[in-house]
Design a protein around this motif. Structure first.
Motif, PDB file in Angstrom:
ATOM      1  N   GLU A 168     -12.383 -33.972  52.329  1.00 58.95           N
ATOM      2  CA  GLU A 168     -10.756 -33.780  52.749  1.00 58.95           C
ATOM      3  C   GLU A 168      -9.349 -33.105  51.948  1.00 58.95           C
ATOM      4  O   GLU A 168      -8.602 -32.802  52.877  1.00 58.95           O
ATOM      5  CB  GLU A 168     -10.115 -34.662  54.031  1.00 58.95           C
ATOM      6  N   GLU A 169      -8.902 -34.416  51.032  1.00 63.01           N
ATOM      7  CA  GLU A 169      -7.800 -34.299  50.230  1.00 63.01           C
ATOM      8  C   GLU A 169      -8.175 -32.589  49.393  1.00 63.01           C
ATOM      9  O   GLU A 169      -7.197 -32.197  49.256  1.00 63.01           O
ATOM     10  CB  GLU A 169      -8.141 -35.460  49.267  1.00 63.01           C
ATOM     11  N   ALA A 170      -9.083 -32.591  49.209  1.00 65.29           N
ATOM     12  CA  ALA A 170      -9.594 -31.561  48.978  1.00 65.29           C
ATOM     13  C   ALA A 170      -9.146 -30.517  49.596  1.00 65.29           C
ATOM     14  O   ALA A 170      -7.703 -29.566  49.055  1.00 65.29           O
ATOM     15  CB  ALA A 170     -11.224 -30.930  48.164  1.00 65.29           C
ATOM     16  N   ARG A 171      -9.186 -29.971  50.829  1.00 65.38           N
ATOM     17  CA  ARG A 171      -8.170 -28.941  51.489  1.00 65.38           C
ATOM     18  C   ARG A 171      -7.161 -29.009  52.064  1.00 65.38           C
ATOM     19  O   ARG A 171      -6.971 -27.916  51.600  1.00 65.38           O
ATOM     20  CB  ARG A 171      -9.474 -29.166  53.346  1.00 65.38           C
ATOM     21  N   ILE A 172      -5.758 -30.299  51.829  1.00 66.70           N
ATOM     22  CA  ILE A 172      -5.161 -30.384  51.861  1.00 66.70           C
ATOM     23  C   ILE A 172      -4.530 -29.998  50.660  1.00 66.70           C
ATOM     24  O   ILE A 172      -3.438 -29.525  50.666  1.00 66.70           O
ATOM     25  CB  ILE A 172      -5.031 -32.275  52.188  1.00 66.70           C
ATOM     26  N   ARG A 173      -5.050 -30.581  49.513  1.00 64.95           N
ATOM     27  CA  ARG A 173      -4.441 -29.964  48.446  1.00 64.95           C
ATOM     28  C   ARG A 173      -3.815 -28.501  48.021  1.00 64.95           C
ATOM     29  O   ARG A 173      -3.673 -27.908  48.245  1.00 64.95           O
ATOM     30  CB  ARG A 173      -4.974 -30.500  47.057  1.00 64.95           C
ATOM     31  N   ARG A 178      -1.895 -22.633  48.904  1.00 64.33           N
ATOM     32  CA  ARG A 178      -1.841 -21.675  49.484  1.00 64.33           C
ATOM     33  C   ARG A 178      -0.094 -21.444  50.038  1.00 64.33           C
ATOM     34  O   ARG A 178       0.714 -20.022  50.154  1.00 64.33           O
ATOM     35  CB  ARG A 178      -2.442 -21.164  50.671  1.00 64.33           C
ATOM     36  N   ALA A 179      -0.055 -22.424  50.944  1.00 64.43           N
ATOM     37  CA  ALA A 179       1.562 -22.700  50.826  1.00 64.43           C
ATOM     38  C   ALA A 179       2.619 -22.357  50.422  1.00 64.43           C
ATOM     39  O   ALA A 179       3.706 -21.458  50.468  1.00 64.43           O
ATOM     40  CB  ALA A 179       2.260 -23.917  51.723  1.00 64.43           C
ATOM     41  N   ALA A 180       2.831 -23.117  49.320  1.00 63.65           N
ATOM     42  CA  ALA A 180       3.284 -22.850  47.607  1.00 63.65           C
ATOM     43  C   ALA A 180       3.319 -21.177  47.224  1.00 63.65           C
ATOM     44  O   ALA A 180       4.408 -20.712  47.551  1.00 63.65           O
ATOM     45  CB  ALA A 180       2.969 -23.627  47.186  1.00 63.65           C
TER      46      ALA A 180
END
Length: 228
Positions: A168-173, A178-180
């Motif tokens: 989950e932490e990897a997905r959030i990162r 991607r947003a950046a």
């Protein structure tokens, strides 16, 4: 008869322990007992000093006994006379009972010597066993590093929880990265202005003005002259 038996025994003891026996009085003497150590036991053999005092009724009554080590002697690794004398003397009680009515000092010397040597041997074996067990325990702890942790329901659930949290932490990162990147992509590059736009904004320089179609002004003028 008691005193005669005491004198006779004392003479026999002189012949057995010529260098080891020392008179204190007519009815009291001290015998030095040097222990025999196993070959694998280091250090000087301990010496016991057994003091014997005849009561008037001896040998029908037990002799008075006292045990000590030579003055300024160093306790042996496996025998401390000051601490072990009570145990050694108590070990003679059965022998004394069996020999009442007979001269018994030589038997008592032999018994206490054997008991002290056996005490050293048993303590040596106990120390060796403890040392071996300590080595085995250290080896078991070292081997645990190579065998890992046994899988049980509890350890699996704990691992699964940690694994899902890590994913989950990897997905959030990844989403944040991607947003950046998308945010950077939305920033437009500077638009190239036409000559007219540059002239209107006072940004054109001599010889670099463009017409409305993006053709430099000087080139336009040349074209017009050619047409005339």
């Amino acid at each position: 008869m008691g005193r005669e038996e005491q004198v006779e025994e004392r003479e026999v003891l002189d012949s057995i322990f010529p260098e080891e026996i020392t008179d204190i009085s007519e009815t009291e003497f001290r015998i030095s007992i040097k222990l025999d150590l196993p070959d694998d036991v280091e250090g000087e053999p301990p010496i016991l000093l057994l003091t014997v005092r005849y009561p008037e009724e001896y040998p029908d009554k037990a002799p008075f006994l006292e045990l000590c080590a030579p003055q300024n002697s160093t306790p042996h690794e496996y025998l401390n006379v000051a601490e072990d004398k009570e145990q050694l003397l108590q070990g003679l009680e059965a022998t004394i009972e069996e020999n009442l009515g007979m001269a018994m000092v030589f038997t008592l010397v032999s018994a206490i010597k054997e008991a002290a040597e056996q005490l050293i041997e048993s303590r040596k074996e106990a120390a060796e066993k403890a040392h071996e067990e300590a080595i085995l325990a250290a080896e078991r702890e070292e081997n645990k590093k190579f065998h890992g942790t046994p899988v049980t329901r509890e350890t699996f659930l704990k691992w699964r929880e940690a694994f899902l949290k890590e994913m989950e932490e990897a997905r959030i990162r990844e989403e944040e990265e991607r947003a950046a990147e998308l945010k950077k992509a939305r920033i437009k590059e500077p638009v190239k202005l036409t000559g007219k736009q540059l002239w209107q904004q006072g940004l054109a320089t001599a010889g670099q003005e463009d017409d409305e179609d993006g053709i430099p002004v000087d080139e336009v003028q040349k074209l017009k002259v050619g047409d005339n």
